[in-house]
Write an enzyme that holds these catalytic residues in place. Structure first.
Site, short mmCIF file in Angstrom:
data_model
loop_
_atom_site.label_atom_id
_atom_site.label_comp_id
_atom_site.label_asym_id
_atom_site.label_seq_id
_atom_site.Cartn_x
_atom_site.Cartn_y
_atom_site.Cartn_z
N HIS A 122 0.85 -1.19 0.00
CA HIS A 122 0.00 0.00 0.00
C HIS A 122 0.88 1.23 0.00
O HIS A 122 2.11 1.14 0.09
CB HIS A 122 -0.96 -0.02 1.19
CG HIS A 122 -1.98 -1.10 1.08
ND1 HIS A 122 -1.84 -2.30 1.72
CD2 HIS A 122 -3.12 -1.18 0.37
CE1 HIS A 122 -2.87 -3.08 1.42
NE2 HIS A 122 -3.66 -2.42 0.60
N ASP A 152 -0.06 6.97 -3.45
CA ASP A 152 -1.32 6.60 -4.10
C ASP A 152 -1.79 7.67 -5.09
O ASP A 152 -2.19 7.35 -6.21
CB ASP A 152 -2.43 6.44 -3.05
CG ASP A 152 -2.48 5.05 -2.46
OD1 ASP A 152 -1.67 4.20 -2.86
OD2 ASP A 152 -3.32 4.81 -1.57
C1 LIG Z 1 -10.86 -4.12 7.41
C2 LIG Z 1 -11.04 -3.56 5.98
C3 LIG Z 1 -11.39 -2.10 5.97
C4 LIG Z 1 -11.50 -1.58 4.57
C5 LIG Z 1 -11.59 -0.05 4.52
C6 LIG Z 1 -11.07 0.41 3.19
C7 LIG Z 1 -10.94 1.91 3.11
C8 LIG Z 1 -10.28 2.25 1.81
C9 LIG Z 1 -9.03 3.00 2.07
C10 LIG Z 1 -8.18 3.02 0.86
C11 LIG Z 1 -6.80 2.59 1.24
C12 LIG Z 1 -5.85 2.79 0.13
C13 LIG Z 1 -4.51 2.19 0.47
C14 LIG Z 1 -3.74 3.01 1.47
C15 LIG Z 1 -3.68 2.00 -0.79
O1 LIG Z 1 -2.51 2.18 -0.77
S1 LIG Z 1 -4.46 1.46 -2.23
C16 LIG Z 1 -3.14 0.93 -3.31
C17 LIG Z 1 -2.99 -0.53 -3.26
N1 LIG Z 1 -2.03 -1.03 -4.19
C18 LIG Z 1 -2.26 -1.12 -5.50
O2 LIG Z 1 -3.29 -0.74 -6.02
C19 LIG Z 1 -1.13 -1.67 -6.30
C20 LIG Z 1 -1.57 -2.65 -7.38
N2 LIG Z 1 -2.45 -3.65 -6.86
C21 LIG Z 1 -2.03 -4.67 -6.06
O3 LIG Z 1 -0.86 -4.81 -5.73
C22 LIG Z 1 -3.09 -5.65 -5.59
O4 LIG Z 1 -4.24 -5.49 -6.40
C23 LIG Z 1 -3.46 -5.47 -4.11
C24 LIG Z 1 -3.92 -4.03 -3.82
C25 LIG Z 1 -2.28 -5.81 -3.24
C26 LIG Z 1 -4.64 -6.37 -3.78
O5 LIG Z 1 -4.25 -7.71 -4.02
P1 LIG Z 1 -5.34 -8.85 -4.22
O6 LIG Z 1 -6.57 -8.53 -3.45
O7 LIG Z 1 -4.68 -10.14 -3.95
O8 LIG Z 1 -5.77 -8.66 -5.76
P2 LIG Z 1 -4.93 -8.95 -7.08
O9 LIG Z 1 -3.75 -9.83 -6.84
O10 LIG Z 1 -4.67 -7.64 -7.76
O11 LIG Z 1 -5.96 -9.78 -7.93
C27 LIG Z 1 -7.27 -9.37 -8.20
C28 LIG Z 1 -8.12 -10.59 -8.33
O12 LIG Z 1 -9.46 -10.16 -8.57
C29 LIG Z 1 -9.91 -10.79 -9.76
N3 LIG Z 1 -10.87 -9.90 -10.40
C30 LIG Z 1 -10.71 -8.60 -10.70
N4 LIG Z 1 -11.81 -8.09 -11.26
C31 LIG Z 1 -12.70 -9.11 -11.36
C32 LIG Z 1 -14.01 -9.26 -11.88
N5 LIG Z 1 -14.66 -8.22 -12.42
N6 LIG Z 1 -14.60 -10.48 -11.80
C33 LIG Z 1 -13.96 -11.54 -11.24
N7 LIG Z 1 -12.71 -11.46 -10.74
C34 LIG Z 1 -12.09 -10.27 -10.80
C35 LIG Z 1 -8.69 -11.01 -10.59
O13 LIG Z 1 -8.89 -11.97 -11.58
C36 LIG Z 1 -7.71 -11.46 -9.51
O14 LIG Z 1 -8.00 -12.80 -9.17
P3 LIG Z 1 -6.82 -13.87 -8.81
O15 LIG Z 1 -5.74 -13.71 -9.84
O16 LIG Z 1 -6.37 -13.46 -7.42
O17 LIG Z 1 -7.50 -15.19 -8.85
#
Ligand SMILES: CCCCCCCCCCCC[C@H](C)C(=O)SCCNC(=O)CCNC(=O)[C@H](O)C(C)(C)COP(=O)(O)OP(=O)(O)OC[C@H]1O[C@@H](n2cnc3c(N)ncnc32)[C@H](O)[C@@H]1OP(=O)(O)O
Length: 382
Positions: A122, A152
């Site tokens: 993140h 971000d």
């Molecule tokens: C306790 C929870 C509270 C929640 C409150 C939330 C409040 C929100 C606050 C925002 C916080 C923001 C924070 C601080 C951030 O920094 S956001 C930035 C995060 N990093 C990135 O975006 C960098 C690029 N992305 C990544 O590295 C990764 O996506 C991640 C963020 C680490 C998440 O990893 P992970 O959940 O394992 O997902 P991924 O490996 O990307 O794989 C995604 C899987 O989803 C699937 N998918 C996608 N779309 C569809 C769809 N339409 N239909 C069906 N499936 C879908 C993909 O195929 C993939 O599946 P699979 O390959 O895992 O089998």
């Protein structure tokens, strides 16, 4: 608007990609957010002006549908971990071979190569890897991440939007799309170019929190006032510093030189005591109309009613009355026109979008029945 006619497919992600999509939508692009099926709510707060299609990418028909959307679009924006799109058969080689004009933007933390490329992370991790986090924080304290603004949003969403606009511009000459590898580590580091390039000036050579702009200098910090409010002081140049001292009723002749690092803690103590002796409003009256570079630290509730922001219309209200910052910068002929309605529900526009992209009603009904797509509003159903 500047991006009128540009069609964008944004695969739903966390904070940075939605911001990137929102920038494009604010400036006129038609952005479709692709959500998952069987999900009924979204945390996406940066979706104004977008439409949502709910699509199951784990089904071959869902993948085929996304490919067809990309054939008819200018930009695809994907926020997944390295390799996710390839695993789905939606990698750049597939999509660009079907649409060589496509701009394929990949917004990740670590980029598409390197030994961290597949790791989760993140903002705070990317900021740490950029080198910038080591510079952020007060003296004697641990490094401090300024919310998730730097990696971000500045280094991620905004930099990626720049890449997309550059690629769109270049395409007008070459007729070709290209792949954008937007790494938030690199985007953040690039945003911090000034720090890198100014190191040799010696302004970052002291420990964290003891330098010119990192709260080390007494003339570049925040101060608490008598009424518990805060002021921001940024009087760097000598002529502005002199005006600051004048407002504080301090005699430059009796103080150490402005740039005497070793005297900064003592000077800061003096400034702290002075600022604590009057209210914020008193100080603002004293510094009003001067170049002392003193401003109030405004809360979210106060920003839009500050005379300067009010005169420029820097903040707007959406249809529910919620305030938000006007898109920046302002273009004289083709400014952004942010949508004032709230963002779409997941799958709200599935049917509408598929009709736009040439699917027949019968085909859409078939995909709805098979769970390839989902539509979440009664009114949008066929
Ligand atoms: C306790 C929870 C509270 C929640 C409150 C939330 C409040 C929100 C606050 C925002 C916080 C923001 C924070 C601080 C951030 O920094 S956001 C930035 C995060 N990093 C990135 O975006 C960098 C690029 N992305 C990544 O590295 C990764 O996506 C991640 C963020 C680490 C998440 O990893 P992970 O959940 O394992 O997902 P991924 O490996 O990307 O794989 C995604 C899987 O989803 C699937 N998918 C996608 N779309 C569809 C769809 N339409 N239909 C069906 N499936 C879908 C993909 O195929 C993939 O599946 P699979 O390959 O895992 O089998």
């Amino acid at each position: 608007m500047a991006l009128l006619g540009v069609k964008v497919i944004e695969l739903a992600g966390l904070a940075p990609a939605p911001f990137c999509g929102m920038i494009l939508a604010d400036f006129g692009a038609k952005v479709i957010r692709v959500d998952r099926t069987k999900v009924f709510s979204t945390l996406d707060t940066q979706a104004r002006g977008k439409r949502s299609v709910a699509l199951n990418l784990k089904m071959p028909e869902g993948v085929a549908l996304l490919r067809r959307l990309c054939v008819q679009s200018d930009v695809v924006l994907e926020p997944y971990r390295k390799g996710v799109m390839e695993k789905l058969g939606l990698g750049p080689s597939e999509l660009l071979s079907e649409n060589p004009r496509l701009i394929y933007a990949r917004l990740t933390g670590y980029g598409q190569s390197g030994c961290y490329a597949s790791a989760a992370g993140h903002d705070i991790n990317y900021l740490a890897m950029s080198g910038l986090l080591s510079q952020l924080g007060r003296s004697g304290e641990k490094p401090y991440a300024p919310l998730n603004l730097v990696a971000d949003f500045a280094g991620g969403g905004l930099t990626c939007a720049l890449g997309i606009v550059l690629a769109l511009l270049e395409r007008t000459r070459s007729g070709k799309g290209q792949i954008i590898d937007a790494s938030m580590v690199e985007g953040a580091a690039f945003t911090g170019s000034f720090l890198w390039k100014s190191r040799r000036l010696g302004i970052w050579s002291r420990p964290r929190g003891e330098n010119l702009l990192d709260s080390g200098a007494p003339f570049y910090d925040t101060y608490k006032t008598l009424d518990g409010k805060y002021l921001a002081v940024g009087a760097i140049e000598t002529e502005f510093y002199d005006q600051l001292l004048k407002g504080l009723e301090l005699d430059a002749g009796e103080l150490p030189p402005q740039m005497s690092f070793s005297d900064w803690p003592e000077l800061k103590q003096l400034f702290t005591e002075r600022f604590a002796s009057k209210t914020q409003a008193d100080w603002l009256m004293i510094f009003d109309g001067t170049d002392a570079c003193v401003t109030p630290v405004l809360s979210f509730d106060q920003v839009s009613s500050h005379p300067h922001n009010r005169e420029r219309g820097s903040f707007m209200k959406d249809s529910s009355g919620e305030e938000f910052p006007r898109p920046a910068p302002i273009l004289s002929r083709t400014p952004a026109e942010p949508c004032l309605a709230s963002g779409p529900a997941v799958g709200e526009h599935t049917v509408e979008v598929l009709l736009d992209y040439g699917y027949t009603s019968a085909e859409i009904d078939e995909m709805l029945a098979a769970g390839v797509v989902q539509c979440n509003t009664g009114k949008a159903k066929l």
